[in-house]
Design a protein around this motif. Structure first.
Motif, PDB file in Angstrom:
ATOM      1  N   VAL A 253      46.957  41.275  34.948  1.00 38.38           N
ATOM      2  CA  VAL A 253      46.486  42.638  35.234  1.00 38.38           C
ATOM      3  C   VAL A 253      45.419  43.044  34.229  1.00 38.38           C
ATOM      4  O   VAL A 253      44.381  43.628  34.591  1.00 38.38           O
ATOM      5  N   ARG A 254      45.641  42.744  32.965  1.00 40.30           N
ATOM      6  CA  ARG A 254      44.667  43.122  31.942  1.00 40.30           C
ATOM      7  C   ARG A 254      43.346  42.384  32.132  1.00 40.30           C
ATOM      8  O   ARG A 254      42.269  42.966  31.975  1.00 40.30           O
ATOM      9  N   LEU A 255      43.415  41.075  32.461  1.00 40.72           N
ATOM     10  CA  LEU A 255      42.184  40.335  32.712  1.00 40.72           C
ATOM     11  C   LEU A 255      41.434  40.892  33.919  1.00 40.72           C
ATOM     12  O   LEU A 255      40.202  41.020  33.901  1.00 40.72           O
ATOM     13  N   THR A 256      42.180  41.223  34.971  1.00 42.44           N
ATOM     14  CA  THR A 256      41.534  41.809  36.153  1.00 42.44           C
ATOM     15  C   THR A 256      40.872  43.130  35.803  1.00 42.44           C
ATOM     16  O   THR A 256      39.743  43.416  36.246  1.00 42.44           O
ATOM     17  N   ALA A 257      41.549  43.966  35.015  1.00 39.01           N
ATOM     18  CA  ALA A 257      40.970  45.242  34.605  1.00 39.01           C
ATOM     19  C   ALA A 257      39.718  45.034  33.763  1.00 39.01           C
ATOM     20  O   ALA A 257      38.719  45.765  33.908  1.00 39.01           O
ATOM     21  N   VAL A 258      39.750  44.045  32.897  1.00 36.49           N
ATOM     22  CA  VAL A 258      38.569  43.770  32.065  1.00 36.49           C
ATOM     23  C   VAL A 258      37.407  43.300  32.928  1.00 36.49           C
ATOM     24  O   VAL A 258      36.266  43.776  32.779  1.00 36.49           O
ATOM     25  N   TYR A 259      37.661  42.352  33.844  1.00 40.80           N
ATOM     26  CA  TYR A 259      36.598  41.855  34.722  1.00 40.80           C
ATOM     27  C   TYR A 259      35.992  43.002  35.539  1.00 40.80           C
ATOM     28  O   TYR A 259      34.766  43.172  35.581  1.00 40.80           O
ATOM     29  N   SER A 260      36.848  43.781  36.184  1.00 39.03           N
ATOM     30  CA  SER A 260      36.365  44.869  37.042  1.00 39.03           C
ATOM     31  C   SER A 260      35.663  45.948  36.223  1.00 39.03           C
ATOM     32  O   SER A 260      34.634  46.499  36.640  1.00 39.03           O
ATOM     33  N   GLY A 261      36.218  46.264  35.048  1.00 35.70           N
ATOM     34  CA  GLY A 261      35.591  47.281  34.214  1.00 35.70           C
ATOM     35  C   GLY A 261      34.211  46.866  33.744  1.00 35.70           C
ATOM     36  O   GLY A 261      33.263  47.666  33.770  1.00 35.70           O
TER      37      GLY A 261
ATOM     38  N   LEU B 174      31.596  46.851  45.936  1.00 32.86           N
ATOM     39  CA  LEU B 174      31.617  45.741  44.981  1.00 32.86           C
ATOM     40  C   LEU B 174      32.743  45.887  43.959  1.00 32.86           C
ATOM     41  O   LEU B 174      33.242  44.886  43.442  1.00 32.86           O
ATOM     42  N   THR B 175      33.147  47.115  43.659  1.00 29.59           N
ATOM     43  CA  THR B 175      34.281  47.307  42.743  1.00 29.59           C
ATOM     44  C   THR B 175      35.561  46.759  43.352  1.00 29.59           C
ATOM     45  O   THR B 175      36.353  46.079  42.687  1.00 29.59           O
ATOM     46  N   VAL B 176      35.762  47.051  44.641  1.00 28.80           N
ATOM     47  CA  VAL B 176      36.940  46.511  45.323  1.00 28.80           C
ATOM     48  C   VAL B 176      36.881  44.979  45.352  1.00 28.80           C
ATOM     49  O   VAL B 176      37.876  44.287  45.093  1.00 28.80           O
ATOM     50  N   VAL B 177      35.681  44.460  45.657  1.00 27.49           N
ATOM     51  CA  VAL B 177      35.525  43.005  45.683  1.00 27.49           C
ATOM     52  C   VAL B 177      35.772  42.402  44.304  1.00 27.49           C
ATOM     53  O   VAL B 177      36.428  41.351  44.158  1.00 27.49           O
ATOM     54  N   SER B 178      35.280  43.067  43.236  1.00 27.50           N
ATOM     55  CA  SER B 178      35.476  42.555  41.885  1.00 27.50           C
ATOM     56  C   SER B 178      36.951  42.552  41.497  1.00 27.50           C
ATOM     57  O   SER B 178      37.409  41.654  40.777  1.00 27.50           O
ATOM     58  N   ILE B 179      37.710  43.547  41.944  1.00 26.45           N
ATOM     59  CA  ILE B 179      39.145  43.571  41.643  1.00 26.45           C
ATOM     60  C   ILE B 179      39.852  42.393  42.312  1.00 26.45           C
ATOM     61  O   ILE B 179      40.677  41.704  41.694  1.00 26.45           O
ATOM     62  N   VAL B 180      39.524  42.157  43.588  1.00 15.65           N
ATOM     63  CA  VAL B 180      40.149  41.045  44.305  1.00 15.65           C
ATOM     64  C   VAL B 180      39.763  39.706  43.678  1.00 15.65           C
ATOM     65  O   VAL B 180      40.623  38.845  43.406  1.00 15.65           O
ATOM     66  N   VAL B 181      38.468  39.528  43.427  1.00 15.15           N
ATOM     67  CA  VAL B 181      38.003  38.265  42.838  1.00 15.15           C
ATOM     68  C   VAL B 181      38.545  38.104  41.422  1.00 15.15           C
ATOM     69  O   VAL B 181      38.949  37.016  41.007  1.00 15.15           O
ATOM     70  N   GLY B 182      38.577  39.211  40.636  1.00 14.63           N
ATOM     71  CA  GLY B 182      39.114  39.144  39.277  1.00 14.63           C
ATOM     72  C   GLY B 182      40.588  38.789  39.259  1.00 14.63           C
ATOM     73  O   GLY B 182      41.039  38.018  38.406  1.00 14.63           O
ATOM     74  N   TRP B 183      41.349  39.346  40.219  1.00 13.94           N
ATOM     75  CA  TRP B 183      42.782  39.010  40.308  1.00 13.94           C
ATOM     76  C   TRP B 183      42.982  37.530  40.635  1.00 13.94           C
ATOM     77  O   TRP B 183      43.814  36.860  40.041  1.00 13.94           O
ATOM     78  N   TRP B 184      42.184  37.033  41.576  1.00 12.26           N
ATOM     79  CA  TRP B 184      42.287  35.613  41.933  1.00 12.26           C
ATOM     80  C   TRP B 184      41.854  34.720  40.783  1.00 12.26           C
ATOM     81  O   TRP B 184      42.516  33.726  40.465  1.00 12.26           O
ATOM     82  N   LEU B 185      40.744  35.071  40.121  1.00 11.81           N
ATOM     83  CA  LEU B 185      40.231  34.252  39.032  1.00 11.81           C
ATOM     84  C   LEU B 185      41.198  34.261  37.843  1.00 11.81           C
ATOM     85  O   LEU B 185      41.435  33.214  37.217  1.00 11.81           O
ATOM     86  N   ALA B 186      41.777  35.424  37.529  1.00 10.99           N
ATOM     87  CA  ALA B 186      42.738  35.493  36.424  1.00 10.99           C
ATOM     88  C   ALA B 186      43.970  34.646  36.716  1.00 10.99           C
ATOM     89  O   ALA B 186      44.496  33.958  35.828  1.00 10.99           O
ATOM     90  N   GLY B 187      44.431  34.686  37.969  1.00  9.48           N
ATOM     91  CA  GLY B 187      45.569  33.846  38.331  1.00  9.48           C
ATOM     92  C   GLY B 187      45.266  32.372  38.217  1.00  9.48           C
ATOM     93  O   GLY B 187      46.111  31.579  37.780  1.00  9.48           O
ATOM     94  N   ARG B 188      44.050  32.001  38.586  1.00  8.43           N
ATOM     95  CA  ARG B 188      43.659  30.588  38.496  1.00  8.43           C
ATOM     96  C   ARG B 188      43.556  30.138  37.038  1.00  8.43           C
ATOM     97  O   ARG B 188      43.967  29.027  36.691  1.00  8.43           O
TER      98      ARG B 188
END
Length: 392
Positions: free
Chosen positions: A8-16, A99-113
């Motif tokens: 969650v923190r990585l996704t927040a950092v990516y999106s932010g 793009l913010t919504v897209v960044s959250i989805v991509v950030g969540w996937w990338l952080a999980g990977r």
């Protein structure tokens, strides 16, 4: 309160970071566009008004615009920059939201990977226990920090497994060594005292005393081994050559010729443990020797302490076993009352406590050469070194 995971923190950092960067770029772009449009349309309004007034040459002159004034515009062209900028901001806002919504989805996937190897390490660690140290992570993929962490974890598990196996063997061997004298004592008491007589009582007494001395030696060796493994609490400067000379004087040669070459060498360590290290090496060189053999013991500033003998042949693949507890080169010596199988293992433990390196190589003609090199060994005397001579 539910804790936030690293994902969650990585996704927040990516999106932010994406949101701040996008808003900054669009704001700067729109601001520059606004300045450019205002400048261009101001010049265009001047040109249009000037063109409309040029054909009326006979008309009375009209006062020109004062400095810094803008001609009036009834065509509505002055509102065009604001219209363009408003449309630009609307499109930018919608784009940023999408793009913010897209960044959250991509950030969540990338952080999980990225965290997948960490989850694999965690799952492996949860499956491990003292009785199950066989699992490994064996992380596949590119060589990066996570693969290095997984390899380090696997190496640690290898060391833990070797240590646990060695501990189990040590406990089993120690139990066997301690059970043997107890069985001898019980047999001597049950049989030797069944029909007591002065002669039998004297014989049983001597046998029990010998078994008691063997048990005492074994327990003392185990205590010294534990002390060596725990490290040193205090250190002092010790003249290694003087200490070895004293050990030679205290050790019976047993028909073996002891040759020595002792140069002044000073080391930092525990004099009691160092005395036991040298005594064990010399005793081992004498005990496992041939009749009329030779035991060489040398102390030099460059090599440290070296002890070699002319004993039986030692296979290269068996040298490492000699430094393990209760391991002997010849199985027939297992039941010896004079040997506990801890001599060289105590030497290795004391060497580790002193941060010393110990090497052993078979001699070409038979026997073993053991070298202990200390990290702080120096030659010559030190101030107050004569006090140790007097104490020796």
């Amino acid at each position: 309160m539910k804790r936030r995971t690293v994902r969650v923190r990585l996704t927040a950092v990516y999106s932010g970071l994406f949101l701040v960067t996008s808003v900054t770029v669009l704001a700067i772009t729109n601001l520059l566009l606004k300045l450019k449009l205002e400048k261009r349309f101001t010049n265009l309004r001047f040109n249009l008004i000037g063109s409309a007034a040029a054909p009326s040459t006979t008309a009375a002159p009209t006062p020109g615009p004062t400095s810094g004034s803008v001609p009036s515009d009834s065509s509505g062209i002055g509102y065009l920059p604001d219209t363009v900028l408003g449309y630009q901001w609307s499109i930018a806002g919608v784009t940023i939201a999408v793009l913010t919504v897209v960044s959250i989805v991509v950030g969540w996937w990338l952080a999980g990977r990225l965290l997948r190897p960490v989850h694999q390490i965690t799952a492996t660690a949860r499956r491990l226990s003292l009785s199950n140290l066989t699992d490994r992570i064996a992380l596949a993929g590119p060589r990066d920090e996570l693969s290095e962490l997984a390899d380090t974890f696997d190496s640690m598990l290898d060391r833990l497994q070797r240590s646990a196996d060695s501990q189990r063997r040590f406990i089993a061997n120690a139990a066997h060594e301690l059970r043997t004298p107890l069985a001898i004592q019980r047999t001597a008491i049950e049989i030797g005292l069944d029909d007591p007589s002065p002669e039998r009582l004297a014989r049983v007494r001597e046998e029990l005393l010998e078994v008691n001395r063997r048990s005492e030696r074994l327990i003392d060796s185990l205590l010294i081994l534990a002390q060596g493994d725990n490290g040193l609490e205090t250190r002092e400067q010790v003249r290694l050559d003087i200490l070895v000379r004293r050990v030679i004087g205290e050790t019976p040669a047993g028909g073996v010729q002891i040759r020595r070459q002792l140069e002044p060498v000073t080391v930092d360590g525990d004099p009691v443990l160092l005395h036991r290290l040298a005594a064990n090496l010399l005793h081992n060189a004498i005990r496992y020797n041939q009749p009329g053999g030779v035991a060489d013991i040398n102390v030099e500033p460059t090599t440290g302490l070296t002890v070699r003998n002319t004993g039986p042949d030692v296979p290269d693949d068996r040298v490492g076993e000699l430094f393990e507890p209760f391991r002997r080169l010849h199985p027939e010596r297992t039941g010896s009352a004079d040997s506990t199988g801890l001599g060289l293992s105590i030497v290795a433990a004391i060497a580790r406590a002193h941060d010393a390196t110990i090497t052993a190589v078979p001699n070409p003609g038979g026997g073993l050469a053991v070298t202990v090199r200390f990290p702080t060994q120096t030659d010559g005397l030190w101030p107050g070194g004569a006090d140790l001579l007097s104490r020796s």
